[in-house]
Design a protein around this motif. Sequence first.
Motif, short mmCIF file in Angstrom:
data_model
loop_
_atom_site.label_atom_id
_atom_site.label_comp_id
_atom_site.label_asym_id
_atom_site.label_seq_id
_atom_site.Cartn_x
_atom_site.Cartn_y
_atom_site.Cartn_z
N PHE A 35 0.83 -1.21 0.00
CA PHE A 35 0.00 0.00 0.00
C PHE A 35 0.86 1.26 0.00
O PHE A 35 0.76 2.10 -0.89
N ILE A 36 1.70 1.37 1.03
CA ILE A 36 2.44 2.62 1.21
C ILE A 36 3.57 2.76 0.19
O ILE A 36 4.09 3.86 -0.01
N SER A 37 3.94 1.66 -0.50
CA SER A 37 4.97 1.76 -1.54
C SER A 37 4.53 2.64 -2.70
O SER A 37 5.36 3.22 -3.40
N VAL A 38 3.20 2.75 -2.91
CA VAL A 38 2.70 3.62 -3.96
C VAL A 38 3.05 5.07 -3.66
O VAL A 38 3.45 5.83 -4.55
N PHE A 39 2.94 5.45 -2.39
CA PHE A 39 3.33 6.81 -2.00
C PHE A 39 4.82 7.03 -2.26
O PHE A 39 5.22 8.08 -2.78
N PHE A 40 5.64 6.03 -1.93
CA PHE A 40 7.09 6.19 -2.12
C PHE A 40 7.46 6.22 -3.60
O PHE A 40 8.48 6.82 -3.98
N THR A 43 11.33 14.16 -12.74
CA THR A 43 10.28 15.10 -13.13
C THR A 43 10.88 16.37 -13.73
O THR A 43 12.02 16.74 -13.41
N ASN A 44 10.11 17.04 -14.58
CA ASN A 44 10.55 18.33 -15.13
C ASN A 44 9.83 19.49 -14.45
O ASN A 44 9.95 20.63 -14.88
N SER A 45 9.07 19.17 -13.39
CA SER A 45 8.37 20.22 -12.65
C SER A 45 8.31 19.83 -11.18
O SER A 45 7.39 19.12 -10.76
N MET A 46 9.30 20.28 -10.41
CA MET A 46 9.34 19.95 -8.99
C MET A 46 8.15 20.55 -8.25
O MET A 46 7.64 19.95 -7.29
N GLN A 47 7.69 21.71 -8.70
CA GLN A 47 6.54 22.35 -8.05
C GLN A 47 5.30 21.47 -8.11
O GLN A 47 4.65 21.22 -7.09
N TRP A 48 4.99 20.99 -9.31
CA TRP A 48 3.81 20.13 -9.45
C TRP A 48 4.07 18.73 -8.88
O TRP A 48 3.14 18.06 -8.42
N GLY A 49 5.33 18.32 -8.87
CA GLY A 49 5.66 17.04 -8.27
C GLY A 49 5.39 17.04 -6.78
O GLY A 49 4.79 16.11 -6.23
N MET A 50 5.82 18.10 -6.08
CA MET A 50 5.58 18.20 -4.65
C MET A 50 4.09 18.35 -4.37
O MET A 50 3.59 17.86 -3.35
N HIS A 51 3.36 19.00 -5.28
CA HIS A 51 1.91 19.12 -5.15
C HIS A 51 1.26 17.74 -5.14
O HIS A 51 0.39 17.44 -4.32
N ASP A 52 1.71 16.87 -6.06
CA ASP A 52 1.14 15.52 -6.14
C ASP A 52 1.53 14.68 -4.93
O ASP A 52 0.72 13.88 -4.43
N VAL A 53 2.77 14.83 -4.46
CA VAL A 53 3.20 14.08 -3.27
C VAL A 53 2.34 14.46 -2.07
O VAL A 53 1.92 13.60 -1.28
N LYS A 54 2.05 15.73 -1.91
CA LYS A 54 1.22 16.20 -0.81
C LYS A 54 -0.18 15.58 -0.88
O LYS A 54 -0.74 15.16 0.15
N ILE A 55 -0.75 15.53 -2.08
CA ILE A 55 -2.09 14.94 -2.25
C ILE A 55 -2.10 13.47 -1.85
O ILE A 55 -3.08 12.97 -1.30
N GLN A 56 -0.99 12.77 -2.12
CA GLN A 56 -0.94 11.33 -1.87
C GLN A 56 -0.64 10.96 -0.42
O GLN A 56 -0.62 9.78 -0.08
N LEU A 57 -0.43 11.95 0.46
CA LEU A 57 -0.09 11.65 1.86
C LEU A 57 -1.08 10.71 2.56
O LEU A 57 -0.65 9.85 3.34
N PRO A 58 -2.40 10.86 2.34
CA PRO A 58 -3.32 9.91 3.01
C PRO A 58 -3.04 8.46 2.66
O PRO A 58 -3.31 7.56 3.46
N GLY A 98 7.56 11.45 -14.86
CA GLY A 98 7.89 11.69 -13.46
C GLY A 98 6.73 12.32 -12.70
O GLY A 98 5.76 12.80 -13.30
N THR A 99 6.81 12.32 -11.39
CA THR A 99 5.76 12.90 -10.55
C THR A 99 5.61 14.39 -10.85
O THR A 99 6.55 15.16 -10.71
N GLY A 100 4.42 14.78 -11.28
CA GLY A 100 4.16 16.18 -11.62
C GLY A 100 4.60 16.56 -13.01
O GLY A 100 4.32 17.68 -13.48
N GLY A 101 5.28 15.65 -13.72
CA GLY A 101 5.75 15.95 -15.07
C GLY A 101 4.63 16.09 -16.08
O GLY A 101 4.82 16.63 -17.17
N TYR A 102 3.46 15.60 -15.69
CA TYR A 102 2.31 15.69 -16.59
C TYR A 102 1.99 17.14 -16.94
O TYR A 102 1.51 17.42 -18.04
N TYR A 103 2.22 18.07 -16.00
CA TYR A 103 1.75 19.44 -16.20
C TYR A 103 2.38 20.08 -17.43
O TYR A 103 1.67 20.57 -18.31
N ARG A 104 3.70 20.08 -17.49
CA ARG A 104 4.36 20.69 -18.63
C ARG A 104 4.06 19.93 -19.92
O ARG A 104 3.85 20.53 -20.98
N ALA A 105 4.01 18.60 -19.83
CA ALA A 105 3.71 17.79 -21.02
C ALA A 105 2.33 18.12 -21.57
O ALA A 105 2.14 18.24 -22.79
#
Length: 509
Positions: free
Chosen positions: A47-52, A61-76, A398-405
Amino acid sequence: MAMAISLPLSKAFMSIFTGCLMLNWLIEGHFQVKLQRLKERKSVLLFISVFFLYLIGLLWTNSMQWGMHDVKIQLPLLIIPLVIGTSDALNYTQVKRIVYVFSAAVIVASFCSIFVLLGFSGKTIHDQREMSLFISHIRFSLLINISIFSLFWFALRAEKQSFLEKAFLFLAMLWLTIFLVILKSATGWIVFLIVSSVVIFQNILTIKNRSGRVLLLGVLLSIFFLSAIYIGYVIQQFYTIEKLPSDFSKEKTSRGNAYMHDFNNKELENGHYTYLFINDDELREVWNKRSKINYDSTATSGYNHYVLYRYLTSKGYRKDADGLNKLTNEDIRNIENGMTNYRFVNPFSFYNRIYQIVWEADVYKKGGNPSGHSVTQRMEYYKMAIQIIKENFWFGSGTGGYYRAYQEQYDQNKFFKDQKYRQRSHNMFLSYWIDFGLIGMFYICFALTAPVFLERKTKSFLLLIFLLIVLISFMNEDTLNNHDAISFFAFFYPLYLYSSPSKSLQGET
């Protein structure tokens, strides 16, 4: 129970009570026992490996800002499975109380929505789906389905229940089913029909009484045939197109003015062409006398003169002074509030939502802009998602890389100039593929399904129905990329997975 109450009622409290669960877990201590449980329950680690994986995805990732945004959402997805999976298992009674409290909160949220729909709050609802006040209408429809089928399971338990409890369960299920119709979430309807069909089919296979099997089979077939017939009826009505005289382009208004015709635009409304027989000067004069909203303005209530065109067309009226004078004062209020078709007045009609989908498909097929159209804009989202996947097939962006793509794809797209319509793929499998590639997508699918087998819960009705609801939502929604959805997923999955393995919680209906 507090966490369960927050799911349909407050995004803020979802975060607060997730933190409270973690804080309580830390204060409780007994970490040696919890560590031992973690070693024994490989499913928690999966379960928790998905978060990691989201953390690891930050490396490319090519967007650390959006990557950290996604990591925060996945905390639960890290916190709640860890807390529930390493704590004492909840028993049948405790799980039932949580489900009952959750369902009561869903009902309260539905009553608040009806309160607003009926105009008691002073807020104007332009679309039934705006009734969902606290979370997205799609996620709300999923919670409604989870509540309906969970209550259904508890209602059919063999345990002794009071008359009041039974009455509450069936009245709650009835009301939530009615409200699901009113909410007009196509996703909610599809989920309800598919899950109902699966439950009926399951009972056809297990029931011993032959007449009972025949009856259930008849009900199952009726669901599909009646749905198909009704949808076919709506489509047939939509494409029953008016016949125009050969010399109609020469006709004039009763005041002797010429009509404007856009022969290139073939949009329809109830079988009538929206862009034929238009005289803006006459419409402007009459409209400005009958409404406080200026004809040429765009009002926050939803009005613009395109809405007026569609409403008049839906009635079969020409877009001139005579056509506008045929409208009642109620019609004028409907148009001012953004209503595009007189048939949409009835909030309880299946016809309206199906008609909207058919209309969207027709406009899209004729080259129209799908922006803001819930079904057809997804077609464009899927096309762009496939293009993005081709560029990073195996490991993704990468995490958050979707935004620029996505922004690069949107810049090349002739639609979606408005930033608010520039959204993700609306398909969870495609979203995983874009972020983590084919390898990452397959790993996440494995990590989220293997716990069912590791914990030997392949016969748990509550768990499997919950997963089926989520799986269906994956097909047309980025379900687990949203705070409210990841919260209810991370809560209910381990709740049902790690509950006490008693026969009552494991049993099938």
